[in-house]
Design a protein around this motif. Structure first.
Motif, PDB file in Angstrom:
ATOM      1  N   ARG A   1      42.636  -5.318 -52.733  1.00 20.57           N
ATOM      2  CA  ARG A   1      43.534  -6.335 -52.180  1.00 20.57           C
ATOM      3  C   ARG A   1      44.952  -6.107 -52.668  1.00 20.57           C
ATOM      4  NH1 ARG A   1      38.963 -10.146 -53.659  1.00 20.57           N
ATOM      5  NH2 ARG A   1      37.969 -10.581 -51.675  1.00 20.57           N
TER       6      ARG A   1
ATOM      7  N   SER B   1      43.622  -6.267 -46.970  1.00 22.19           N
ATOM      8  CA  SER B   1      42.831  -5.528 -47.946  1.00 22.19           C
ATOM      9  C   SER B   1      42.315  -4.239 -47.320  1.00 22.19           C
ATOM     10  CB  SER B   1      41.657  -6.389 -48.418  1.00 22.19           C
ATOM     11  OG  SER B   1      40.785  -6.648 -47.339  1.00 22.19           O
TER      12      SER B   1
ATOM     13  N   GLU C   1      40.805  -9.504 -41.535  1.00 18.12           N
ATOM     14  CA  GLU C   1      40.595  -9.717 -42.969  1.00 18.12           C
ATOM     15  C   GLU C   1      39.268 -10.422 -43.269  1.00 18.12           C
ATOM     16  OE1 GLU C   1      41.336  -9.208 -46.866  1.00 18.12           O
ATOM     17  OE2 GLU C   1      42.600  -8.449 -45.254  1.00 18.12           O
TER      18      GLU C   1
ATOM     19  N   ARG D   1      36.081  -8.837 -45.462  1.00 16.28           N
ATOM     20  CA  ARG D   1      35.494  -9.465 -46.662  1.00 16.28           C
ATOM     21  C   ARG D   1      33.997  -9.687 -46.491  1.00 16.28           C
ATOM     22  NH1 ARG D   1      39.759 -13.969 -47.047  1.00 16.28           N
ATOM     23  NH2 ARG D   1      41.559 -12.782 -47.677  1.00 16.28           N
TER      24      ARG D   1
END
Length: 160
Positions: free
Chosen positions: A114, A122, A141, A145
């Motif tokens: 990140r 990221s 994003e 994740r």
């Protein structure tokens, strides 16, 4: 998938960008736009402004090239296949894949890098034995994740 055994196949993650149009739809849009633009260019050339014709051709060529590159990027695929002893990463466009990258499953770690300032998205990496492969670069994003979490769970490791 090529090179995988059915008896040890585990989870498979298929990643592809969200694309709004198929190639045939893009060709139709380009055809309509090209015909409309060509009609205007011919009308303007008939009024005496003939230099508009080569520029119109160049414009249409550049537009077709941009649409082609966008469609090619939209057909990108990444397939992460987990087996009992290894992780295989396939990359390619459409149905054609490059040769797989094979990482030993017990040594593979998931890294979600990140930006400390939070200005950039990221980046998700699969690391093993000094080799680092980025996956899901085009994902939003929240999906990146979630992929990191799901890969970590499937591998039985922790996110670094």
């Amino acid at each position: 998938m090529r090179g995988s055994n059915a008896e040890d196949a585990g989870e498979t993650f298929r990643l592809q960008p969200n694309r709004s149009m198929r190639w045939t739809d893009i060709q139709r849009v380009l055809t309509v736009f090209g015909l409309f633009t060509a009609m205007i260019a011919v009308a303007v050339a008939a009024l005496g402004a003939w230099p508009v014709l080569p520029f119109t051709g160049l414009e249409l060529l550049l537009l077709a090239g941009a649409f082609y590159l966008n469609a090619r990027q939209g057909s990108a695929r990444e397939v992460i296949s987990l087996h009992s002893d290894r992780l295989e990463l396939y990359r390619g466009n459409g149905r054609q894949h490059d040769r797989p990258y094979r990482l030993p499953r017990p040594w593979t770690r998931v890294e979600l890098a990140r930006d400390p300032a939070g200005r950039y998205p990221s980046r998700l990496f699969l690391n093993a034995h000094g080799r680092r492969h980025e996956v899901g670069a085009w994902l939003p994003e929240h999906e990146r994740r979630r992929l990191a979490r799901d890969l970590t769970r499937a591998l039985g490791t922790s996110v670094s």
